[in-house]
Scaffold this active site. Structure first.
Site, PDB file in Angstrom:
ATOM      1  N   ASN A   1      27.879  92.779  17.209  1.00 15.36           N
ATOM      2  CA  ASN A   1      29.196  93.257  16.958  1.00 15.36           C
ATOM      3  C   ASN A   1      30.113  93.721  17.990  1.00 15.36           C
ATOM      4  OD1 ASN A   1      28.153  94.686  13.637  1.00 15.36           O
ATOM      5  ND2 ASN A   1      29.324  92.763  14.007  1.00 15.36           N
TER       6      ASN A   1
ATOM      7  N   HIS B   1      37.539  98.763   7.811  1.00 11.10           N
ATOM      8  CA  HIS B   1      36.783  99.536   8.234  1.00 11.10           C
ATOM      9  C   HIS B   1      36.622 101.283   7.597  1.00 11.10           C
ATOM     10  CE1 HIS B   1      35.025  96.383  10.486  1.00 11.10           C
ATOM     11  NE2 HIS B   1      36.019  96.119  11.310  1.00 11.10           N
TER      12      HIS B   1
ATOM     13  N   ASP C   1      29.517  93.850   4.143  1.00  6.09           N
ATOM     14  CA  ASP C   1      30.368  92.691   4.924  1.00  6.09           C
ATOM     15  C   ASP C   1      31.699  92.846   4.242  1.00  6.09           C
ATOM     16  OD1 ASP C   1      31.090  91.010   6.668  1.00  6.09           O
ATOM     17  OD2 ASP C   1      29.965  89.260   6.049  1.00  6.09           O
TER      18      ASP C   1
ATOM     19  N   SER D   1      21.937  87.632   8.887  1.00  2.00           N
ATOM     20  CA  SER D   1      22.780  88.302  10.028  1.00  2.00           C
ATOM     21  C   SER D   1      21.724  89.260  11.098  1.00  2.00           C
ATOM     22  CB  SER D   1      23.906  88.821   9.735  1.00  2.00           C
ATOM     23  OG  SER D   1      24.632  87.726   9.257  1.00  2.00           O
TER      24      SER D   1
ATOM     25  N   ASN E   1      35.045  94.140   5.338  1.00  2.00           N
ATOM     26  CA  ASN E   1      35.931  94.886   5.496  1.00  2.00           C
ATOM     27  C   ASN E   1      37.148  94.334   5.942  1.00  2.00           C
ATOM     28  OD1 ASN E   1      34.217  96.862   4.830  1.00  2.00           O
ATOM     29  ND2 ASN E   1      33.709  97.676   6.958  1.00  2.00           N
ATOM     30  N   GLY E   2      37.087  93.558   7.051  1.00  2.00           N
ATOM     31  CA  GLY E   2      38.405  92.659   7.811  1.00  2.00           C
ATOM     32  C   GLY E   2      38.935  91.857   6.604  1.00  2.00           C
ATOM     33  N   ARG E   3      38.197  91.117   5.784  1.00  2.00           N
ATOM     34  CA  ARG E   3      39.073  90.355   4.638  1.00  2.00           C
ATOM     35  C   ARG E   3      39.780  91.178   3.722  1.00  2.00           C
ATOM     36  NH1 ARG E   3      33.826  87.037   2.947  1.00  2.00           N
ATOM     37  NH2 ARG E   3      33.160  88.567   4.470  1.00  2.00           N
ATOM     38  N   TRP E   4      39.055  92.195   3.387  1.00  2.00           N
ATOM     39  CA  TRP E   4      39.639  93.019   2.449  1.00  2.00           C
ATOM     40  C   TRP E   4      41.077  93.878   3.246  1.00  2.00           C
ATOM     41  CZ3 TRP E   4      41.401  98.318   2.290  1.00  2.00           C
ATOM     42  CH2 TRP E   4      41.521  98.905   0.861  1.00  2.00           C
TER      43      TRP E   4
ATOM     44  N   SER F   1      26.111  95.743  13.965  1.00  2.00           N
ATOM     45  CA  SER F   1      24.816  95.088  14.944  1.00  2.00           C
ATOM     46  C   SER F   1      24.694  94.946  16.377  1.00  2.00           C
ATOM     47  CB  SER F   1      25.010  93.432  14.354  1.00  2.00           C
ATOM     48  OG  SER F   1      25.901  92.822  14.823  1.00  2.00           O
ATOM     49  N   THR F   2      23.835  94.198  16.919  1.00  2.00           N
ATOM     50  CA  THR F   2      23.811  94.134  18.202  1.00  2.00           C
ATOM     51  C   THR F   2      24.939  92.861  18.823  1.00  2.00           C
ATOM     52  OG1 THR F   2      21.906  92.689  18.084  1.00  2.00           O
ATOM     53  CG2 THR F   2      21.591  94.720  19.046  1.00  2.00           C
TER      54      THR F   2
HETATM   55  C1  FPP Z   1      31.534  93.934   8.237  1.00  2.00           C
HETATM   56  O1  FPP Z   1      32.671  93.609   7.733  1.00  2.00           O
HETATM   57  C2  FPP Z   1      31.506  95.365   8.530  1.00  2.00           C
HETATM   58  C3  FPP Z   1      31.258  95.982   9.905  1.00  2.00           C
HETATM   59  C4  FPP Z   1      30.809  95.204  10.860  1.00  2.00           C
HETATM   60  C5  FPP Z   1      31.478  97.393   9.846  1.00  2.00           C
HETATM   61  C6  FPP Z   1      30.595  98.186   8.870  1.00  2.00           C
HETATM   62  C7  FPP Z   1      30.822  99.591   9.014  1.00  2.00           C
HETATM   63  C8  FPP Z   1      31.514 100.374   8.319  1.00  2.00           C
HETATM   64  C9  FPP Z   1      31.507 100.132   6.748  1.00  2.00           C
HETATM   65  C10 FPP Z   1      31.790 101.646   8.543  1.00  2.00           C
HETATM   66  C11 FPP Z   1      30.897 102.671   7.818  1.00  2.00           C
HETATM   67  C12 FPP Z   1      29.527 103.211   8.646  1.00  2.00           C
HETATM   68  C13 FPP Z   1      29.354 104.537   9.023  1.00  2.00           C
HETATM   69  C14 FPP Z   1      28.048 104.771   9.819  1.00  2.00           C
HETATM   70  C15 FPP Z   1      30.275 105.054   8.772  1.00  2.00           C
HETATM   71  P1  FPP Z   1      33.440  92.551   8.920  1.00  2.00           P
HETATM   72  O2  FPP Z   1      34.388  93.342   9.636  1.00  2.00           O
HETATM   73  O3  FPP Z   1      32.636  91.542   9.376  1.00  2.00           O
HETATM   74  O4  FPP Z   1      34.402  91.983   7.621  1.00  2.00           O
HETATM   75  P2  FPP Z   1      34.992  90.093   7.464  1.00  2.00           P
HETATM   76  O5  FPP Z   1      33.524  89.396   7.240  1.00  2.00           O
HETATM   77  O6  FPP Z   1      35.565  90.363   6.480  1.00  2.00           O
HETATM   78  O7  FPP Z   1      35.708  89.994   8.624  1.00  2.00           O
END
Ligand code: FPP
Length: 239
Positions: free
Chosen positions: A67, A36, A19, A195, A21-24, A64-65
């Protein structure tokens, strides 16, 4: 084994909720899709590292289902990344002897992605190294429902006695059938919830949550999780 810590017990099965990626990306004033992309790069690096520590099964929560509720652009970006990385896995995990398996309902993906999933599984099927479960369109409640339906059909069609059904019979009908339950579940990004990830399997898992965002979760962060795991007192309901 963790470098410098030969005494540490290595969990057999580790699950990771990747978890943050978005905040990063937001912290860097970049679109979520860039987060991502960096997350996906990290996925490859950390998987390879973990496979060398002695972990037998690694389950990563990629999609996830729930997402699908994200914007069309974000879902599209993720699907594009999955394809890119599944092509990459076909060539790059060969030498690492990592056995890739996909868990979740793949039927919702487009034809091209389903083919890549199947090609990866086919190519990896005889590998004997770490088992890597990539959870895509995975939801634990759906998985439990699937197991319940299977058992109901067995009651109806094969004369299975409902009173004879055990917790192990349910485990044996989950995507993770035959695998040890996760000893440790790591969640990056600071949240303290599962989750809909491995709910049945995690009955006695140790949960480790770190504020580190997924693209920043590196080898040393994994080592720290293992050190914390070794400090836990696992009683499995006993005293
Ligand atoms: C959650 O961060 C991350 C995801 C929903 C996607 C995870 C997928 C990857 C890391 C890509 C790698 C996977 C493969 C199979 C190559 P978020 O978007 O919920 O972050 P946030 O909580 O900061 O918004």
């Amino acid at each position: 084994m963790i470098k410098g810590h030969p005494e540490l017990i290595i969990p057999q099965h580790v699950g990771i909720i990747m978890d943050g990626n978005g905040r990063w990306a937001k912290k860097r004033a970049m679109p979520r899709s860039v987060g991502h992309r960096f997350g996906a790069q990290n996925f490859r690096k950390i998987t390879r590292y973990i496979s060398k520590t002695g972990v037998k099964v690694l389950t990563l929560y990629a999609f996830s289902t729930e997402n699908w509720k994200r914007s069309f652009a974000e879902v599209n970006a993720l699907m594009g990344l999955f394809k890119e990385y599944l092509i990459d896995l076909l060539t790059n995990f060969k030498e690492d002897d990592i056995k890739v398996v996909f868990i979740g309902d793949r039927s919702a993906f487009d034809k091209n992605l389903i083919e890549l999933i199947e090609e990866n599984e086919e190519q990896a099927k005889d590998r004997t190294g770490m088992l890597l479960n990539i959870a895509m369109n995975y939801g634990s409640r759906d998985e439990i429902l699937m197991a319940v339906k299977k058992l109901c059909r067995e009651v109806r069609d094969n004369g299975l006695d409902p009173e004879s059904i055990t917790v192990d019979d349910i485990s044996a009908r989950l995507y993770t059938a035959g695998e040890p339950d996760p000893d440790l579940i790591i969640r990056t990004g600071g949240e303290m919830r599962l989750s809909n990830f491995l709910l049945y399997q995690s009955a006695y898992s140790e949960i480790y949550s770190t504020d580190t965002l997924w693209p920043d979760f590196h080898e040393k962060d994994f080592d720290e999780a293992i050190i914390a795991f070794n400090q836990r007192n696992r009683r499995f309901g006993g005293v």
